[in-house]
Motif scaffolding. Structure first.
Motif, PDB file in Angstrom:
ATOM      1  N   MET A  49       0.469  -1.535   0.323  1.00 59.50           N
ATOM      2  CA  MET A  49       0.328   0.031  -0.484  1.00 59.50           C
ATOM      3  C   MET A  49       1.202   0.879   0.052  1.00 59.50           C
ATOM      4  SD  MET A  49      -3.247   0.758   2.801  1.00 59.50           S
ATOM      5  CE  MET A  49      -4.062   0.105   1.506  1.00 59.50           C
ATOM      6  N   MET A  50       0.622   2.228  -1.398  1.00 57.64           N
ATOM      7  CA  MET A  50       1.921   3.317  -1.056  1.00 57.64           C
ATOM      8  C   MET A  50       0.948   4.609  -0.737  1.00 57.64           C
ATOM      9  SD  MET A  50       4.098   3.986  -4.174  1.00 57.64           S
ATOM     10  CE  MET A  50       3.516   3.857  -5.607  1.00 57.64           C
ATOM     11  N   PHE A  51       1.906   5.268   0.118  1.00 57.06           N
ATOM     12  CA  PHE A  51       1.607   6.371   0.242  1.00 57.06           C
ATOM     13  C   PHE A  51       1.842   7.991  -0.208  1.00 57.06           C
ATOM     14  CE2 PHE A  51      -0.034   3.606   2.937  1.00 57.06           C
ATOM     15  CZ  PHE A  51      -1.357   4.225   3.161  1.00 57.06           C
ATOM     16  N   PRO A  52       1.818   8.821  -0.859  1.00 53.53           N
ATOM     17  CA  PRO A  52       2.853   9.875  -1.261  1.00 53.53           C
ATOM     18  C   PRO A  52       3.210  11.264  -0.144  1.00 53.53           C
ATOM     19  CG  PRO A  52       0.341  10.434  -1.843  1.00 53.53           C
ATOM     20  CD  PRO A  52       0.621   9.393  -1.040  1.00 53.53           C
ATOM     21  N   ALA A  53       5.022  11.149  -0.126  1.00 51.16           N
ATOM     22  CA  ALA A  53       5.164  13.141   0.493  1.00 51.16           C
ATOM     23  C   ALA A  53       5.051  13.809  -0.315  1.00 51.16           C
ATOM     24  CB  ALA A  53       6.309  12.585   1.407  1.00 51.16           C
ATOM     25  N   VAL A  54       4.213  14.124  -0.129  1.00 50.63           N
ATOM     26  CA  VAL A  54       3.909  15.464  -1.952  1.00 50.63           C
ATOM     27  C   VAL A  54       4.594  16.576  -1.241  1.00 50.63           C
ATOM     28  CG1 VAL A  54       2.894  16.907  -2.961  1.00 50.63           C
ATOM     29  CG2 VAL A  54       1.943  14.273  -2.882  1.00 50.63           C
ATOM     30  N   PRO A  55       5.240  17.025  -1.811  1.00 47.50           N
ATOM     31  CA  PRO A  55       5.913  18.351  -1.654  1.00 47.50           C
ATOM     32  C   PRO A  55       5.224  19.649  -1.740  1.00 47.50           C
ATOM     33  CG  PRO A  55       7.226  17.027  -2.962  1.00 47.50           C
ATOM     34  CD  PRO A  55       5.835  17.001  -3.489  1.00 47.50           C
ATOM     35  N   GLU A  56       5.715  21.034  -0.259  1.00 44.34           N
ATOM     36  CA  GLU A  56       4.661  21.876  -0.589  1.00 44.34           C
ATOM     37  C   GLU A  56       4.312  22.139  -1.661  1.00 44.34           C
ATOM     38  OE1 GLU A  56       1.607  23.503   2.231  1.00 44.34           O
ATOM     39  OE2 GLU A  56       3.683  21.368   2.773  1.00 44.34           O
ATOM     40  N   GLU A  57       4.918  22.736  -2.172  1.00 43.93           N
ATOM     41  CA  GLU A  57       4.872  23.629  -3.587  1.00 43.93           C
ATOM     42  C   GLU A  57       3.881  22.621  -4.439  1.00 43.93           C
ATOM     43  OE1 GLU A  57       8.673  20.884  -4.888  1.00 43.93           O
ATOM     44  OE2 GLU A  57       8.027  22.553  -2.481  1.00 43.93           O
TER      45      GLU A  57
ATOM     46  N   GLY B 135      -6.279  20.015  -3.939  1.00 37.60           N
ATOM     47  CA  GLY B 135      -4.987  18.614  -4.457  1.00 37.60           C
ATOM     48  C   GLY B 135      -5.338  18.523  -6.112  1.00 37.60           C
ATOM     49  N   THR B 136      -4.957  19.802  -6.551  1.00 32.31           N
ATOM     50  CA  THR B 136      -4.960  19.126  -8.092  1.00 32.31           C
ATOM     51  C   THR B 136      -4.046  18.050  -8.158  1.00 32.31           C
ATOM     52  OG1 THR B 136      -3.741  21.656  -8.177  1.00 32.31           O
ATOM     53  CG2 THR B 136      -6.050  21.372  -9.046  1.00 32.31           C
ATOM     54  N   TYR B 137      -2.703  18.302  -8.209  1.00 29.80           N
ATOM     55  CA  TYR B 137      -1.398  17.336  -8.031  1.00 29.80           C
ATOM     56  C   TYR B 137      -2.282  16.232  -8.395  1.00 29.80           C
ATOM     57  CZ  TYR B 137       3.405  15.861  -8.257  1.00 29.80           C
ATOM     58  OH  TYR B 137       4.102  15.232  -8.417  1.00 29.80           O
ATOM     59  N   ALA B 138      -3.400  15.817  -7.468  1.00 25.27           N
ATOM     60  CA  ALA B 138      -3.079  14.469  -7.605  1.00 25.27           C
ATOM     61  C   ALA B 138      -3.093  13.338  -8.992  1.00 25.27           C
ATOM     62  CB  ALA B 138      -4.951  13.348  -6.174  1.00 25.27           C
ATOM     63  N   THR B 139      -4.150  14.072  -9.390  1.00 31.87           N
ATOM     64  CA  THR B 139      -4.511  13.855 -11.069  1.00 31.87           C
ATOM     65  C   THR B 139      -3.479  14.571 -12.317  1.00 31.87           C
ATOM     66  OG1 THR B 139      -6.461  15.597 -11.500  1.00 31.87           O
ATOM     67  CG2 THR B 139      -6.761  13.427 -10.817  1.00 31.87           C
ATOM     68  N   ALA B 140      -2.651  15.262 -11.677  1.00 26.38           N
ATOM     69  CA  ALA B 140      -1.793  15.702 -12.643  1.00 26.38           C
ATOM     70  C   ALA B 140      -0.949  14.875 -13.090  1.00 26.38           C
ATOM     71  CB  ALA B 140      -0.264  16.435 -12.233  1.00 26.38           C
ATOM     72  N   ALA B 141      -0.579  15.033 -14.437  1.00 30.95           N
ATOM     73  CA  ALA B 141       0.054  14.207 -14.849  1.00 30.95           C
ATOM     74  C   ALA B 141       1.468  14.328 -14.808  1.00 30.95           C
ATOM     75  CB  ALA B 141       0.123  14.840 -16.248  1.00 30.95           C
TER      76      ALA B 141
ATOM     77  N   ALA C  41      -7.735  10.232  -1.340  1.00 35.16           N
ATOM     78  CA  ALA C  41      -7.866  11.405  -0.430  1.00 35.16           C
ATOM     79  C   ALA C  41      -7.516  12.165  -0.335  1.00 35.16           C
ATOM     80  CB  ALA C  41      -7.476  10.703   1.581  1.00 35.16           C
ATOM     81  N   LEU C  42      -7.274  13.181   0.321  1.00 28.39           N
ATOM     82  CA  LEU C  42      -6.825  15.030  -0.037  1.00 28.39           C
ATOM     83  C   LEU C  42      -6.116  15.231   0.553  1.00 28.39           C
ATOM     84  CD1 LEU C  42      -9.584  17.273  -1.774  1.00 28.39           C
ATOM     85  CD2 LEU C  42      -8.209  15.868  -2.760  1.00 28.39           C
ATOM     86  N   ASP C  43      -5.662  14.688   1.633  1.00 33.92           N
ATOM     87  CA  ASP C  43      -4.680  15.586   2.840  1.00 33.92           C
ATOM     88  C   ASP C  43      -3.275  15.636   1.809  1.00 33.92           C
ATOM     89  OD1 ASP C  43      -5.048  12.215   2.998  1.00 33.92           O
ATOM     90  OD2 ASP C  43      -4.248  12.401   5.158  1.00 33.92           O
ATOM     91  N   PRO C  44      -2.746  14.216   1.326  1.00 35.95           N
ATOM     92  CA  PRO C  44      -1.138  14.539   0.975  1.00 35.95           C
ATOM     93  C   PRO C  44      -0.904  15.590   0.641  1.00 35.95           C
ATOM     94  CG  PRO C  44      -1.895  12.287   1.072  1.00 35.95           C
ATOM     95  CD  PRO C  44      -3.937  12.993   0.968  1.00 35.95           C
ATOM     96  N   TYR C  45      -1.930  15.932  -0.847  1.00 38.55           N
ATOM     97  CA  TYR C  45      -2.110  16.777  -1.788  1.00 38.55           C
ATOM     98  C   TYR C  45      -2.438  18.420  -1.100  1.00 38.55           C
ATOM     99  CZ  TYR C  45      -1.481  12.677  -4.207  1.00 38.55           C
ATOM    100  OH  TYR C  45      -1.536  11.698  -4.934  1.00 38.55           O
ATOM    101  N   SER C  46      -2.961  18.959   0.263  1.00 33.86           N
ATOM    102  CA  SER C  46      -3.728  19.391   0.203  1.00 33.86           C
ATOM    103  C   SER C  46      -3.554  20.359   0.947  1.00 33.86           C
ATOM    104  CB  SER C  46      -5.202  19.260   1.712  1.00 33.86           C
ATOM    105  OG  SER C  46      -6.094  20.232   2.083  1.00 33.86           O
ATOM    106  N   THR C  47      -3.233  21.797   1.539  1.00 31.22           N
ATOM    107  CA  THR C  47      -2.601  22.667   2.032  1.00 31.22           C
ATOM    108  C   THR C  47      -3.195  23.101   3.084  1.00 31.22           C
ATOM    109  OG1 THR C  47      -4.169  24.467   0.657  1.00 31.22           O
ATOM    110  CG2 THR C  47      -1.574  24.290   0.191  1.00 31.22           C
ATOM    111  N   ASP C  48      -4.880  22.549   3.260  1.00 31.73           N
ATOM    112  CA  ASP C  48      -5.144  22.515   4.739  1.00 31.73           C
ATOM    113  C   ASP C  48      -4.920  21.247   5.340  1.00 31.73           C
ATOM    114  OD1 ASP C  48      -6.601  24.893   4.520  1.00 31.73           O
ATOM    115  OD2 ASP C  48      -8.263  23.187   3.365  1.00 31.73           O
ATOM    116  N   GLY C  49      -4.395  20.126   4.831  1.00 33.73           N
ATOM    117  CA  GLY C  49      -4.615  18.891   5.477  1.00 33.73           C
ATOM    118  C   GLY C  49      -5.394  17.679   5.938  1.00 33.73           C
TER     119      GLY C  49
END
Length: 326
Positions: free
Chosen positions: A74-82, A88-94, A119-127
Motif C-alpha cells: 500500500m503506497m502513500f505519497p509524501a507530496v512537497p509543499e509546492e 489537491g489538483t496535483y493528485a491527478t496531474a500528468a 484522500a486529499l490530505d497528502p495534496y491539500s494545503t489544509d491537511g
C-alpha cells in the motif's frame, strides 16, 4: 480428572495440530512512503525502521520483500509543499510522481498487488481529507475530486483503490466512476471504520499531512472520522460500503479496535482488512528498543491477535519482518 487441556499443549507438533489461527505473508500488506527524489531513502524518526523512499529504492525494497513471499503493498505519497493547494489538483496531474511510480512498479513486478491511497490530505494545503469550504469539510464537492483521483490511480496500474477519506457516499461514487471508465476489475478497499485516533502521529510525520492550524478550519478530523467510543456505528458504515460496491471493509486502527474487526467479520461476508497503524507499531518498537519487550515475539503476537479477531488482510509496518521470520 478426565479432561486435561494441557495434553493438547505437550509439544510443538501437538500444538501445531490444533492451531486455530494461521498467519503468513499472504495475509500481509507492507506500507510504502514514496517521495519524488528517485534515489531517496530517509528514515522516519517516530517510526524506526521505516523510510520515505524514491522509486529506485522502492523497487529494491519490493524485490527484497518478495523473496520472503510478501506480494502486497500500500503506497502513500509524501507530496512537497509546492505541489499542494486547496483542492489537491496535483493528485491527478500528468507529472504526479506517485502515479509514475505505480506504473514503474507494475511494469517491473506485474505479479504484485498494489493498493492506493485516495484522500486529499497528502495534496491539500489544509491537511484535510476533504475540500474545506467556509471552514467546513464539504462532502459532496470532495466526491468529484476523489472520483478523478481514483480513475487516475486505476489508469496508473493500481490493483485496488483505497479511499481513506471517510466522506459519505464515496464508495458508490468511486465505483461508478471506475466502471464508466472501463476499470470494472479494479477493486475498492474501503476504510469503513476509520477512527479519529491518537495513534496516527508517525504516519502524519512521514507525509506532513496533519490538519493545519488555520482560522475557521477544524484542527482535527473528528467531523468525518469515527468517534472511538462507538461500535454499532461501524456496522452502519459497513452496511453502506458493502451496498455501494466495496470489495474489502477496513478497520483502522487495529489493536485498540479488535472488537470492531470481530463485529465486521461476523456481520459481513466481504474480506475484512485491518490497518495496524504507525502509533501502534511505534509503541512496541520503543519498548523493544529499551529492552522491555522481545520485538519478534511481541510483534508476532500483535499480528496474530489481529488475524484471530477476524482480519483477512493486515496492513502493518511489521509485515516484512514477520514474513522474514515465518
Amino acid at each position: 480428572m478426565l479432561s486435561r487441556p494441557r495434553r493438547n499443549r505437550s509439544s510443538a507438533a501437538v500444538r501445531n495440530l490444533i492451531r486455530e489461527t494461521e498467519l503468513n505473508a499472504g495475509h500481509l500488506v507492507q506500507p510504502i512512503f514514496l517521495m519524488p527524489e528517485a534515489d531517496a531513502r530517509l528514515p522516519i524518526a517516530s517510526l524506526p525502521g521505516t523510510f520515505r523512499m524514491g522509486i529506485d529504492e522502492v523497487l529494491r525494497e519490493i524485490e527484497d520483500c518478495m523473496q520472503f513471499g510478501l506480494l502486497s503493498y500500500m503506497m502513500f505519497p509524501a507530496v512537497p509543499e509546492e505541489h499542494k493547494d486547496k483542492t489537491g489538483t496535483y493528485a491527478t496531474a500528468a507529472e504526479n510522481f506517485y502515479l509514475h511510480a505505480a506504473r514503474a512498479i507494475k511494469e517491473r513486478f506485474p505479479e504484485v498487488c498494489l493498493i492506493s491511497d485516495v484522500a486529499l490530505d497528502p495534496y491539500s494545503t489544509d491537511g484535510h481529507d476533504g475540500v474545506v469550504i467556509d471552514g467546513e469539510i464539504h462532502n459532496d464537492e470532495t466526491l468529484k475530486l476523489l472520483d478523478a483521483m481514483s480513475v487516475a490511480q486505476a489508469q496508473a496500474g493500481f490493483d485496488v483503490i483505497g479511499p481513506s477519506d471517510m466522506m459519505d457516499g464515496r464508495i458508490g461514487s468511486i465505483r461508478r466512476a471506475l466502471d464508466r471508465e472501463g476499470y470494472t476489475g479494479t477493486g475498492i478497499m474501503a476504510y469503513t471504520a476509520k477512527y479519529a485516533s491518537a495513534f496516527y502521529g508517525p504516519f502524519r510525520d512521514a507525509l506532513d499531512s496533519a490538519p493545519r492550524q488555520l482560522q475557521d478550519v477544524p484542527s482535527d478530523k473528528k467531523t468525518y472520522q469515527m468517534d472511538p467510543a462507538n461500535a454499532r456505528e461501524a456496522l452502519r458504515e459497513a452496511a453502506h460500503d458493502a451496498a455501494e460496491g466495496a470489495d474489502y471493509l477496513m478497520v483502522k486502527p487495529a489493536l485498540n479496535y479488535l472488537d470492531i474487526i470481530y463485529r465486521l467479520h461476523e456481520a459481513h461476508p466481504l474480506p475484512i482488512a485491518a490497518y495496524h497503524v504507525s502509533g501502534e507499531c511505534a509503541m512496541l518498537l520503543a519498548a523493544a528498543e529499551r529492552g522491555w519487550l522481545d520485538y519478534e515475539q511481541a510483534a508476532s503476537e500483535a499480528l496474530l491477535s489481529i488475524r484471530r479477531a477476524g482480519a483477512d488482510v493486515i496492513i502493518s509496518y511489521f509485515a516484512k519482518d514477520y514474513a522474514r521470520w515465518s
